[in-house]
Design a protein around this motif. Structure first.
Motif, PDB file in Angstrom:
ATOM      1  N   GLN A 183       4.818  -8.060   3.646  1.00 24.32           N
ATOM      2  CA  GLN A 183       4.091  -6.801   3.539  1.00 24.32           C
ATOM      3  C   GLN A 183       5.091  -5.672   3.372  1.00 24.32           C
ATOM      4  O   GLN A 183       6.289  -5.843   3.594  1.00 24.32           O
ATOM      5  CB  GLN A 183       3.207  -6.571   4.769  1.00 24.32           C
ATOM      6  CG  GLN A 183       2.089  -7.600   4.907  1.00 24.32           C
ATOM      7  CD  GLN A 183       1.088  -7.277   6.012  1.00 24.32           C
ATOM      8  OE1 GLN A 183      -0.043  -7.706   5.948  1.00 24.32           O
ATOM      9  NE2 GLN A 183       1.513  -6.547   7.019  1.00 24.32           N
ATOM     10  N   GLY A 184       4.587  -4.515   2.978  1.00 23.10           N
ATOM     11  CA  GLY A 184       5.480  -3.390   2.787  1.00 23.10           C
ATOM     12  C   GLY A 184       4.713  -2.166   2.367  1.00 23.10           C
ATOM     13  O   GLY A 184       3.491  -2.098   2.507  1.00 23.10           O
ATOM     14  N   PHE A 185       5.432  -1.189   1.833  1.00 17.41           N
ATOM     15  CA  PHE A 185       4.786   0.047   1.402  1.00 17.41           C
ATOM     16  C   PHE A 185       5.609   0.686   0.298  1.00 17.41           C
ATOM     17  O   PHE A 185       6.781   0.357   0.081  1.00 17.41           O
ATOM     18  CB  PHE A 185       4.633   1.023   2.577  1.00 17.41           C
ATOM     19  CG  PHE A 185       5.948   1.462   3.178  1.00 17.41           C
ATOM     20  CD1 PHE A 185       6.679   2.514   2.627  1.00 17.41           C
ATOM     21  CD2 PHE A 185       6.461   0.824   4.296  1.00 17.41           C
ATOM     22  CE1 PHE A 185       7.886   2.917   3.158  1.00 17.41           C
ATOM     23  CE2 PHE A 185       7.678   1.223   4.846  1.00 17.41           C
ATOM     24  CZ  PHE A 185       8.395   2.273   4.271  1.00 17.41           C
ATOM     25  N   GLY A 212       9.432  -0.155   1.389  1.00 17.77           N
ATOM     26  CA  GLY A 212       9.654  -0.911   2.612  1.00 17.77           C
ATOM     27  C   GLY A 212       9.204  -2.342   2.412  1.00 17.77           C
ATOM     28  O   GLY A 212       8.258  -2.610   1.671  1.00 17.77           O
ATOM     29  N   CYS A 213       9.892  -3.263   3.064  1.00 13.49           N
ATOM     30  CA  CYS A 213       9.602  -4.678   2.883  1.00 13.49           C
ATOM     31  C   CYS A 213       9.741  -5.385   4.232  1.00 13.49           C
ATOM     32  O   CYS A 213      10.792  -5.278   4.877  1.00 13.49           O
ATOM     33  CB  CYS A 213      10.584  -5.260   1.865  1.00 13.49           C
ATOM     34  SG  CYS A 213      10.273  -6.963   1.396  1.00 13.49           S
ATOM     35  N   TYR A 214       8.706  -6.118   4.656  1.00 15.90           N
ATOM     36  CA  TYR A 214       8.670  -6.786   5.949  1.00 15.90           C
ATOM     37  C   TYR A 214       8.323  -8.258   5.747  1.00 15.90           C
ATOM     38  O   TYR A 214       7.452  -8.600   4.939  1.00 15.90           O
ATOM     39  CB  TYR A 214       7.610  -6.170   6.862  1.00 15.90           C
ATOM     40  CG  TYR A 214       7.834  -4.706   7.190  1.00 15.90           C
ATOM     41  CD1 TYR A 214       8.268  -4.320   8.447  1.00 15.90           C
ATOM     42  CD2 TYR A 214       7.600  -3.717   6.238  1.00 15.90           C
ATOM     43  CE1 TYR A 214       8.470  -2.977   8.758  1.00 15.90           C
ATOM     44  CE2 TYR A 214       7.805  -2.379   6.533  1.00 15.90           C
ATOM     45  CZ  TYR A 214       8.239  -2.015   7.785  1.00 15.90           C
ATOM     46  OH  TYR A 214       8.446  -0.682   8.077  1.00 15.90           O
ATOM     47  N   LEU A 215       8.978  -9.123   6.523  1.00 15.56           N
ATOM     48  CA  LEU A 215       8.706 -10.562   6.477  1.00 15.56           C
ATOM     49  C   LEU A 215       8.242 -11.018   7.853  1.00 15.56           C
ATOM     50  O   LEU A 215       8.902 -10.728   8.863  1.00 15.56           O
ATOM     51  CB  LEU A 215       9.973 -11.329   6.066  1.00 15.56           C
ATOM     52  CG  LEU A 215       9.898 -12.862   6.123  1.00 15.56           C
ATOM     53  CD1 LEU A 215       8.883 -13.390   5.102  1.00 15.56           C
ATOM     54  CD2 LEU A 215      11.281 -13.473   5.880  1.00 15.56           C
ATOM     55  N   TYR A 216       7.116 -11.754   7.886  1.00 14.75           N
ATOM     56  CA  TYR A 216       6.529 -12.211   9.144  1.00 14.75           C
ATOM     57  C   TYR A 216       6.342 -13.722   9.139  1.00 14.75           C
ATOM     58  O   TYR A 216       5.991 -14.316   8.109  1.00 14.75           O
ATOM     59  CB  TYR A 216       5.169 -11.542   9.384  1.00 14.75           C
ATOM     60  CG  TYR A 216       5.225 -10.040   9.505  1.00 14.75           C
ATOM     61  CD1 TYR A 216       5.582  -9.430  10.710  1.00 14.75           C
ATOM     62  CD2 TYR A 216       4.919  -9.223   8.421  1.00 14.75           C
ATOM     63  CE1 TYR A 216       5.636  -8.047  10.816  1.00 14.75           C
ATOM     64  CE2 TYR A 216       4.966  -7.840   8.526  1.00 14.75           C
ATOM     65  CZ  TYR A 216       5.329  -7.257   9.723  1.00 14.75           C
ATOM     66  OH  TYR A 216       5.375  -5.885   9.834  1.00 14.75           O
ATOM     67  N   ASP A 217       6.550 -14.329  10.311  1.00 13.77           N
ATOM     68  CA  ASP A 217       6.200 -15.722  10.556  1.00 13.77           C
ATOM     69  C   ASP A 217       4.783 -15.737  11.117  1.00 13.77           C
ATOM     70  O   ASP A 217       4.537 -15.223  12.209  1.00 13.77           O
ATOM     71  CB  ASP A 217       7.198 -16.333  11.542  1.00 13.77           C
ATOM     72  CG  ASP A 217       6.958 -17.823  11.794  1.00 13.77           C
ATOM     73  OD1 ASP A 217       5.788 -18.253  11.833  1.00 13.77           O
ATOM     74  OD2 ASP A 217       7.950 -18.552  11.963  1.00 13.77           O
ATOM     75  N   PRO A 249       0.828  -1.217   0.000  1.00 20.60           N
ATOM     76  CA  PRO A 249       0.000   0.000   0.000  1.00 20.60           C
ATOM     77  C   PRO A 249       0.855   1.256   0.000  1.00 20.60           C
ATOM     78  O   PRO A 249       2.078   1.217   0.175  1.00 20.60           O
ATOM     79  CB  PRO A 249      -0.782  -0.128   1.312  1.00 20.60           C
ATOM     80  CG  PRO A 249       0.122  -0.919   2.200  1.00 20.60           C
ATOM     81  CD  PRO A 249       0.826  -1.896   1.302  1.00 20.60           C
ATOM     82  N   THR A 250       0.189   2.386  -0.196  1.00 18.18           N
ATOM     83  CA  THR A 250       0.860   3.678  -0.169  1.00 18.18           C
ATOM     84  C   THR A 250       0.032   4.639   0.665  1.00 18.18           C
ATOM     85  O   THR A 250      -1.205   4.537   0.703  1.00 18.18           O
ATOM     86  CB  THR A 250       1.051   4.232  -1.587  1.00 18.18           C
ATOM     87  OG1 THR A 250       1.774   5.450  -1.532  1.00 18.18           O
ATOM     88  CG2 THR A 250      -0.275   4.444  -2.297  1.00 18.18           C
ATOM     89  N   ALA A 269      -4.170  -2.350   4.374  1.00 21.26           N
ATOM     90  CA  ALA A 269      -4.049  -0.909   4.611  1.00 21.26           C
ATOM     91  C   ALA A 269      -2.658  -0.596   5.160  1.00 21.26           C
ATOM     92  O   ALA A 269      -1.960  -1.472   5.663  1.00 21.26           O
ATOM     93  CB  ALA A 269      -5.113  -0.455   5.607  1.00 21.26           C
ATOM     94  N   MET A 270      -2.260   0.672   5.091  1.00 23.69           N
ATOM     95  CA  MET A 270      -0.955   1.085   5.610  1.00 23.69           C
ATOM     96  C   MET A 270      -0.813   0.740   7.089  1.00 23.69           C
ATOM     97  O   MET A 270       0.281   0.408   7.549  1.00 23.69           O
ATOM     98  CB  MET A 270      -0.761   2.588   5.405  1.00 23.69           C
ATOM     99  CG  MET A 270      -0.266   2.981   4.023  1.00 23.69           C
ATOM    100  SD  MET A 270       1.442   2.477   3.681  1.00 23.69           S
ATOM    101  CE  MET A 270       2.351   3.547   4.803  1.00 23.69           C
ATOM    102  N   THR A 271      -1.902   0.799   7.834  1.00 17.93           N
ATOM    103  CA  THR A 271      -1.825   0.518   9.265  1.00 17.93           C
ATOM    104  C   THR A 271      -1.468  -0.933   9.554  1.00 17.93           C
ATOM    105  O   THR A 271      -1.014  -1.254  10.660  1.00 17.93           O
ATOM    106  CB  THR A 271      -3.166   0.848   9.941  1.00 17.93           C
ATOM    107  OG1 THR A 271      -4.216   0.140   9.260  1.00 17.93           O
ATOM    108  CG2 THR A 271      -3.437   2.339   9.898  1.00 17.93           C
ATOM    109  N   GLU A 272      -1.650  -1.814   8.575  1.00 17.79           N
ATOM    110  CA  GLU A 272      -1.343  -3.235   8.782  1.00 17.79           C
ATOM    111  C   GLU A 272       0.118  -3.580   8.496  1.00 17.79           C
ATOM    112  O   GLU A 272       0.584  -4.661   8.849  1.00 17.79           O
ATOM    113  CB  GLU A 272      -2.222  -4.111   7.882  1.00 17.79           C
ATOM    114  CG  GLU A 272      -3.676  -4.187   8.263  1.00 17.79           C
ATOM    115  CD  GLU A 272      -4.409  -5.191   7.395  1.00 17.79           C
ATOM    116  OE1 GLU A 272      -4.076  -6.387   7.449  1.00 17.79           O
ATOM    117  OE2 GLU A 272      -5.297  -4.762   6.627  1.00 17.79           O
ATOM    118  N   VAL A 273       0.835  -2.683   7.834  1.00 15.69           N
ATOM    119  CA  VAL A 273       2.174  -3.032   7.367  1.00 15.69           C
ATOM    120  C   VAL A 273       3.058  -3.481   8.510  1.00 15.69           C
ATOM    121  O   VAL A 273       3.763  -4.486   8.431  1.00 15.69           O
ATOM    122  CB  VAL A 273       2.810  -1.849   6.614  1.00 15.69           C
ATOM    123  CG1 VAL A 273       4.279  -2.134   6.308  1.00 15.69           C
ATOM    124  CG2 VAL A 273       2.049  -1.570   5.328  1.00 15.69           C
TER     125      VAL A 273
END
Length: 439
Positions: free
Chosen positions: A108-110, A123-128, A43-44, A88-92
């Motif tokens: 996830q990311g933005f 931005g780039c995020y990795l979750y377990d 998202p942005t 949504a951005m709030t979930e990133v």
């Protein structure tokens, strides 16, 4: 423009927590890509226009490239933005873990930009998902035209975190683009991203181009050019588009290779029916002959530390693989299986040598530097000329079709021999050369 200026790492707000056991095994040859990863669109905070599209559009395209990279590695089963819900951005940075049931990992990311020609931030995020834990986060600032590099960098970070191996997506391939009939083939030097995108022709086809190789610093391309009765080895500067002559001869000259430090170039040359391996300074000069046995000595690929050279020779009566010291001393044969061996290439990790195995069909195979543990990875009709990914875990090669057309295409296989796919090119393609990770 030089590649080194393309990308800047951004340190995000806080470090990702250590933890988590989520991982994959790159040596698993079961053929099952079992790790399910969700990759929704990035998202942005505000949709603005850039030369590469709006930030909303870029969020979709970047997520798709990440998913494609992970899928093409053969290790993961990602679902890209078309198959996942919008976030949504709030979930990133605060994932809704219960909504991602059925997946084991989440990316996830933005995407942010001030618009126009301004840089974009990715931005780039990795979750377990099972442990509801953040595994990694990365951020990149790039020019809008370089959004694919940010996507490849994100995929590289995910691949490295989950596999424990070095990455390879943010890299480029040089190869020979072929067109025309089999008897009047036009061969042009071309480069592209590791996934076949951002394709560009370097030469116009008026002269035959062969055997490209990226320099260790990615700044130049080494290749052979045939014009009338002259054979020349050129170094092409990718940033300026200029090229310089390294050596030329009326004798058949082929298979140039860089030394790991970029200071020397190996090549093979045939004189009076005998083919030997020579070394010449990268800036040009008088070649030094390294082999002198009667027969045909071809190739030359340095070990990563530059101390050894692997090459092929028919001095024993058939094509076999030999290793020698960098100064030409200590030559010894290492291949002892059935059939013939050609086009050896030392892995950037130093643990394996890839080659073309000719026993009826031509196939891609690997062995250890002492000649042990030989394994055939492909089962095509004519697969040849392997080139290693930067992490030494994937090989590209070219496959020629049977029949009068003799169409060649670039293919890829990993060390399990299971994950094989064709790399898309606008024309037929041969003689690929994989460069190091982009700086």
């Amino acid at each position: 423009m030089r590649f080194a200026s393309f990308l800047t790492l951004v340190l995000l707000a806080f470090a990702a927590p250590a933890a988590a056991q989520l991982s994959v095994d790159v040596t698993d040859d079961s053929g099952s890509a079992s790790l399910k990863i969700a990759v929704p669109a990035l998202p942005t905070s505000q949709s603005v226009s850039t030369p590469a599209g709006t930030t909303d559009e870029l969020g979709v395209k970047i997520a798709q490239v990440i998913a494609d990279d992970l899928r093409n590695s053969g290790l993961f089963a990602p679902t890209g933005p078309e198959g996942t819900r919008t976030i949504a951005m709030t979930e990133v940075m605060a994932p809704n873990y219960p909504s991602w049931g059925g997946y084991e990992a989440l990316v996830q990311g933005f995407v942010r930009s001030a618009g126009g020609e301004s840089d974009i931030t990715v931005g780039c995020y990795l979750y377990d998902i099972a442990l509801t834990t953040e595994l990694d986060r990365k951020g990149y600032v790039v020019a809008p035209r370089d959004w694919r590099r940010a996507a490849h960098k994100c995929a590289d970070a995910i691949y490295a975190r989950l596999s424990g191996e070095s990455p390879f997506f943010d890299s480029r391939i040089a190869y020979i683009a072929e067109s025309g009939s089999k008897e009047r083939r036009v061969k042009r030097l071309a480069i592209m991203d590791s996934d076949g995108a951002n394709h560009r022709f370097i030469t116009n086809g008026q002269a035959i181009a062969l055997s490209p190789r990226f320099s260790p610093d990615y700044g130049s391309l080494l290749y052979v050019s045939y014009v009338q009765d002259r054979v020349r080895i050129f170094v092409y500067d990718i940033g300026t588009g200029k090229q310089r002559l390294v050596t030329e001869s009326t004798n058949p000259t082929f298979a140039p290779r860089w030394s790991p430090d970029g200071r020397s170039i190996l090549f093979s040359m045939a004189i009076a029916g005998n083919t030997d391996i020579y070394r010449v300074p990268a800036g040009g000069g008088v070649p030094v002959r390294l082999t002198s046995s009667p027969g045909i000595d071809v190739g030359g690929s340095y070990s990563p530390d530059g101390s050894k050279i692997v090459f092929e020779s028919d001095r024993s009566g058939s094509q076999q693989i030999y290793v020698m010291n960098a100064d030409g001393s200590g030559q010894q044969r290492i291949s002892h299986g059935g059939g013939r061996y050609a086009t050896p290439e030392w892995s950037p990790r130093g643990d394996l040598i890839a080659f073309t195995k000719m026993a009826g069909d031509f196939n891609i195979a690997v062995m250890t530097p002492d000649g042990g543990n030989e394994r055939v990875l492909t089962r095509g009709w004519q697969d040849e000329a392997p080139t290693w990914s930067p992490n030494g875990r994937v090989l590209q090669f070219f496959r020629t079709s049977q029949g009068s057309s003799g169409v060649a295409q670039v293919w890829q296989v990993d060390l399990t021999g299971v994950n094989e796919r064709r790399i898309p090119t606008p024309l037929s393609g041969s003689d690929p050369a994989w460069g190091p990770l982009l700086p």
